[in-house]
Design an enzyme around this catalytic site. Structure first.
Site, PDB file in Angstrom:
ATOM      1  CG  HIS A 128      -1.944  -1.087   1.212  1.00 39.35           C
ATOM      2  ND1 HIS A 128      -3.209  -0.962   0.705  1.00 39.35           N
ATOM      3  CD2 HIS A 128      -1.851  -2.369   1.664  1.00 39.35           C
ATOM      4  CE1 HIS A 128      -3.863  -2.111   0.847  1.00 39.35           C
ATOM      5  NE2 HIS A 128      -3.067  -2.981   1.416  1.00 39.35           N
ATOM      6  CG  ASN A 156      -7.861  -4.326   1.030  1.00 34.18           C
ATOM      7  OD1 ASN A 156      -7.173  -3.350   1.319  1.00 34.18           O
ATOM      8  ND2 ASN A 156      -7.370  -5.549   0.980  1.00 34.18           N
ATOM      9  CE1 TYR A 201      -2.142  -4.623   9.130  1.00 29.50           C
ATOM     10  CE2 TYR A 201      -2.336  -2.448   8.189  1.00 29.50           C
ATOM     11  CZ  TYR A 201      -2.530  -3.812   8.097  1.00 29.50           C
ATOM     12  OH  TYR A 201      -3.098  -4.359   6.986  1.00 29.50           O
TER      13      TYR A 201
HETATM   14 FE1  HDE Z   1      -2.343  -4.705   5.430  1.00 29.98          FE
HETATM   15  N1  HDE Z   1      -0.538  -3.878   5.898  1.00 29.98           N
HETATM   16  N2  HDE Z   1      -1.686  -6.490   6.040  1.00 29.98           N
HETATM   17  N3  HDE Z   1      -4.093  -5.571   4.870  1.00 29.98           N
HETATM   18  N4  HDE Z   1      -3.005  -2.952   4.838  1.00 29.98           N
HETATM   19  C1  HDE Z   1      -0.203  -2.598   5.766  1.00 29.98           C
HETATM   20  O1  HDE Z   1       0.886  -1.296   7.368  1.00 29.98           O
HETATM   21  C2  HDE Z   1      -0.583  -6.712   6.752  1.00 29.98           C
HETATM   22  C3  HDE Z   1      -4.438  -6.882   5.022  1.00 29.98           C
HETATM   23  C4  HDE Z   1      -4.272  -2.659   4.409  1.00 29.98           C
HETATM   24  O2  HDE Z   1      -3.229   3.589   3.939  1.00 29.98           O
HETATM   25  C5  HDE Z   1       1.116  -2.273   6.387  1.00 29.98           C
HETATM   26  O3  HDE Z   1       1.239   0.917   7.701  1.00 29.98           O
HETATM   27  C6  HDE Z   1      -0.518  -8.089   7.155  1.00 29.98           C
HETATM   28  C7  HDE Z   1      -5.837  -7.070   4.822  1.00 29.98           C
HETATM   29  C8  HDE Z   1      -4.363  -1.270   4.054  1.00 29.98           C
HETATM   30  O4  HDE Z   1      -1.540   3.438   5.337  1.00 29.98           O
HETATM   31  C9  HDE Z   1       1.537  -3.588   7.032  1.00 29.98           C
HETATM   32  C10 HDE Z   1      -1.627  -8.687   6.658  1.00 29.98           C
HETATM   33  C11 HDE Z   1      -6.312  -5.832   4.540  1.00 29.98           C
HETATM   34  C12 HDE Z   1      -3.099  -0.738   4.297  1.00 29.98           C
HETATM   35  C13 HDE Z   1       0.406  -4.503   6.635  1.00 29.98           C
HETATM   36  C14 HDE Z   1      -2.368  -7.683   5.967  1.00 29.98           C
HETATM   37  C15 HDE Z   1      -5.219  -4.911   4.565  1.00 29.98           C
HETATM   38  C16 HDE Z   1      -2.284  -1.808   4.783  1.00 29.98           C
HETATM   39  C17 HDE Z   1       2.115  -1.649   5.467  1.00 29.98           C
HETATM   40  C18 HDE Z   1      -2.019 -10.133   6.770  1.00 29.98           C
HETATM   41  C19 HDE Z   1      -7.745  -5.438   4.193  1.00 29.98           C
HETATM   42  C20 HDE Z   1      -2.644   0.669   4.034  1.00 29.98           C
HETATM   43  C21 HDE Z   1       2.297  -0.226   5.937  1.00 29.98           C
HETATM   44  C22 HDE Z   1      -2.333 -10.522   8.107  1.00 29.98           C
HETATM   45  C23 HDE Z   1      -8.645  -5.609   5.316  1.00 29.98           C
HETATM   46  C24 HDE Z   1      -2.959   1.578   5.155  1.00 29.98           C
HETATM   47  C25 HDE Z   1       1.431  -0.086   7.080  1.00 29.98           C
HETATM   48  C26 HDE Z   1      -2.543   2.981   4.783  1.00 29.98           C
HETATM   49  C27 HDE Z   1      -0.957  -1.655   5.175  1.00 29.98           C
HETATM   50  C28 HDE Z   1       0.375  -5.772   7.019  1.00 29.98           C
HETATM   51  C29 HDE Z   1      -3.561  -7.981   5.292  1.00 29.98           C
HETATM   52  C30 HDE Z   1      -5.395  -3.529   4.282  1.00 29.98           C
HETATM   53  C31 HDE Z   1       2.909  -4.108   6.632  1.00 29.98           C
HETATM   54  C32 HDE Z   1       0.579  -8.717   7.977  1.00 29.98           C
HETATM   55  C33 HDE Z   1      -6.614  -8.364   4.945  1.00 29.98           C
HETATM   56  C34 HDE Z   1      -5.592  -0.529   3.534  1.00 29.98           C
HETATM   57  O5  HDE Z   1       1.588  -3.484   8.420  1.00 29.98           O
END
Ligand code: HDE
Length: 709
Positions: free
Chosen positions: A97, A170, A384
């Protein structure tokens, strides 16, 4: 040794050095110019430029040198401070993202959920809670284009009176994997391949599809990813989903499961794949610019927040496990209840300070809301918070203005990198008796985790109830219109055609056989496979589920042109009245107009007046518009018939199934280009018909002009 130039009289400078010695051709801001007037750029009184220590800087043009043509001195602390800061301007981009755009706004509750939760944001009807919302692509780097085929992030930070609540979702209601432990593998597979460093922001390559082919739980999400949901026309025209089940908890401690949905007031709109690819070249900031321009124009994007509420007992009866994030709850099974509205009405003052530094964490929640056992959510609760430390560099990231709660907050956490607070007194611990004003816990109104009875055998075990990987994928595909099914099949063919490993292509088709044999056959044909590959081994056979029209895009489009943009192509000799009438009709329908002409200075209209253009033809192709009008004189049409950009403008508008408004000159150009008019090519004299056609795509046109799978 050469002497310093003394060409300019010393009186031109406020300092003892001459203007030429000060450097460049631009006079410093406090300098008297040759004309004698003070050079003051528009807009008034300028504070003195200082160093970060507050020292007023006399010269921001030259470093300190031994002599005018000599080496720079290490002593130049002003140069060193400036360059030092510049060298460290970037922070690590988000691992996923990274590419995103955000805006401020508010959320207003319209229907209280007081029966289910104590959260004030969900119980105080009419209260406006400030929000900051960031939309993003997933796979690409921060400088990548806005329109690749990709899932979009939809993250909302609510600054509630009870603390910050982050709903980090999402634009698709399910996810690829069931367990957080697979997330690094998924992301490594979709990102640029590590040896070659490409492709950027694309799933159409071997490693992604290799991983998918070995991860059948992803097939439901793959259906969504291959649909036009991953090609949103605008960030303002996407749905958002919290994905996981959460809990709402009331004053009695009773909990109800909840899924969160955002529904755009403008309805859903997507681009076509060929269009999205071309937009990436024409304007790689297409979505960011669109959001910015809409907010600047006062056309504020808005979404309804809706919930699906269900009890543990109801969940038991679902033919799937709601804790499995690869499953959704069809709206036909649990109806959506609209409870509020979010409006985004302010663009950030500073992209870095706000959009880049905002730190969303699913673990940020408020009393009255709680987590479920969804194993993907549970992993996210760690990720996060952890990632903020490497991105923002300090456990004090919550003190940055964009991240700080807007309600009072206090505790005994202290110190650390970039501590901005100045806590007073000797007490930095609890319990304490030495300070009357030190923060204490609040059993009555503080956050409490729901008391849930958990027992069983510890182990690394995937529940049996997560084993059905195909039923909802089948339901999704079966619920689409024929046009949407063709796009899904064609997207699969496109993506798999970029995969070099034949066995991977075949393995994916093997999975598709469980979803829909017709789809598998279409994709196999599109790939030129000699025969249909073996079906993949399925842990559980797919079930037929009732069709859910709510899963379509076409079914969720609104009968409106609001929020969209029509391009009007003009040239010298165009009829200004026609242009004005078309503009008026489009604007009355709530859309905006951009005038496109061969020269950005405008076109000399019939009658002699100049009409200014918003864009030059070669740089403003029709992919940037939802519909176009081609309003030309006979000479204009003859001239443009020879111009490739004009040809592309018309042919692409036609090929992307857009309405084309024409007058006699427009018709002449279409004819010269060999574009045969159909029901979507409309004389703009009938503005009503043109607006009606512009609201939608001319779906029936597609079969005649594109080889779809
Ligand atoms: Fe994320 N995801 N994600 N994700 N995600 C990040 O956090 C992660 C997942 C989502 O506009 C990171 O600050 C793991 C699902 C959005 O700043 C990180 C897993 C969904 C955003 C991270 C998921 C998301 C992130 C990268 C599996 C939809 C952007 C930078 C367990 C519900 C937020 C940060 C923004 C961002 C990890 C799965 C949505 C690395 C480990 C499911 C919208 O922490």
């Amino acid at each position: 040794m050469r002497k310093a130039s003394s060409a300019a009289p010393a009186t031109f400078s406020t300092s003892s050095t001459s203007a030429a010695q000060r450097g460049g051709t631009t006079a410093p801001q406090d300098e008297v110019r040759a004309g004698g007037e003070l050079h003051q750029p528009a807009g008034g009184s300028h504070p003195p430029l200082t160093t970060n220590q507050g020292l007023v800087v006399a010269d921001n043009q030259n470093s300190l040198k031994v002599h005018p043509r000599g080496p720079v001195l290490l002593e130049d602390f002003i140069l060193r401070e400036k360059i030092f800061h510049f060298d460290h301007e970037r922070i690590p981009e988000r691992i996923v993202h990274a590419r995103g755009s955000a805006a401020h706004g508010h959320f207003e509750l319209t229907d209280s959920l007081a029966q289910f939760t104590t959260a004030s944001i969900l119980t105080k009807v009419g209260h406006k809670t400030p929000v900051f919302t960031r939309f993003s692509t997933v796979a690409g780097g921060s400088g990548s284009a806005d329109t690749p085929r990709d899932v979009r992030g939809f993250a909302v930070k609510f600054y509630t009176q009870q603390g910050n609540w982050d709903l980090v979702g999402n634009n698709i209601p399910v996810f690829f994997i069931q367990d957080a432990i697979k997330f690094p593998d998924l992301i490594h597979a979709v990102k640029m391949e590590p040896d070659r460093g490409f492709p950027q922001a694309a799933s159409a390559h071997d490693t992604f599809w290799d991983f998918i082919s070995l991860t059948p739980e992803a097939m439901h999400m793959v259906m969504w990813a291959m649909s036009d949901r991953t090609l949103p026309r605008s960030l303002r025209m996407m749905e958002g989903f919290g994905i996981h089940s959460f809990r709402l908890v009331n004053a009695e401690g009773q909990s109800t499961f909840v899924k969160f949905h955002w529904r755009p007031e403008l309805g859903l709109q997507s681009t076509l794949w060929d269009e999205a690819v071309k937009i990436a070249g024409a304007d790689s900031d297409f979505h960011r610019r669109d959001l910015f321009e809409a907010i600047e124009a006062g056309s504020f994007p808005a979404w309804e927040l809706a919930v699906q509420l269900f009890t543990e007992e109801e969940a038991e009866a679902f033919p799937f496990d709601h804790l499995d994030p690869t499953k959704l709850i069809p709206e036909e099974l649990v109806a959506l209840r609209v409870i509020g509205r979010m409006v985004l009405d302010r663009w950030p003052d500073n992209f870095f300070a706000e959009t880049e530094q905002v730190a969303f964490c699913p673990s940020h929640l408020v009393p009255g809301i709680d987590f479920s056992n969804d194993p993907l959510l549970q992993g996210r609760l760690f990720s996060y918070l952890d990632t903020q430390l490497s991105r923002l560099g300090s456990p004090n990231f919550h003190q940055l203005p964009i991240n700080a709660p807007k309600c009072p907050f206090a505790n005994q956490q202290r110190d650390g990198h970039m501590q901005m607070g100045q806590p007073r007194g000797r007490v930095a611990y609890e319990p304490s008796s030495l300070a009357a004003d030190s923060p204490r816990e609040s059993p009555a109104r503080g956050f409490r985790s729901t008391a849930v009875d958990e027992s069983g055998l510890k182990g690394r075990v995937r529940p049996e109830s997560f084993a059905d990987h195909y039923s909802q994928a089948r339901q999704f595909f079966a619920s689409q219109t024929g046009f949407e099914q063709a796009h899904i099949a064609s997207a699969l063919v496109f993506e798999l055609s970029k995969v070099e490993a034949l066995h991977v292509r075949e393995a994916i088709v093997g999975h598709l056989r469980h979803i829909d044999t017709g789809l598998a056959q279409r994709v196999a044909d599109g790939l030129g496979l000699a025969k249909l590959p073996e079906a993949a081994a399925a842990a559980v056979a797919a079930q037929d589920m009732p069709a859910s029209p709510a899963l379509q895009i076409i079914g969720k489009m609104k009968d409106t042109l609001a929020g969209r943009c029509v391009g009007i192509l003009i040239a010298d000799g165009s009829d200004p009245k026609r242009v004005a009438a078309t503009r008026q009709a489009v604007e009355r329908a709530g859309a905006s107009v951009k005038i496109v002409a061969p020269k950005v200075g405008g076109a000399r209209m019939a009658g002699g007046k100049l009409m200014a253009a918003d864009g030059q033809l070669a740089g403003t192709p029709s992919v940037l518009f939802d519909a176009v009008a081609v309003l030309l004189s006979a000479e204009g049409a003859t001239l443009l018939a020879k111009d490739a950009a004009a040809g592309d403008f018309v042919r692409n508008a036609f090929g992307h199934l857009k309405a084309i408004g024409i007058d006699a000159g427009g018709q002449q150009l279409l004819q010269a280009l060999g574009v045969a008019p159909d029901a979507g090519v409309i004389d703009v004299g009938d503005t009503k018909a043109f607006i009606a056609a512009a609201k939608t795509r001319q779906w029936t046109r597609e079969a005649a002009l594109r080889m779809l799978a």
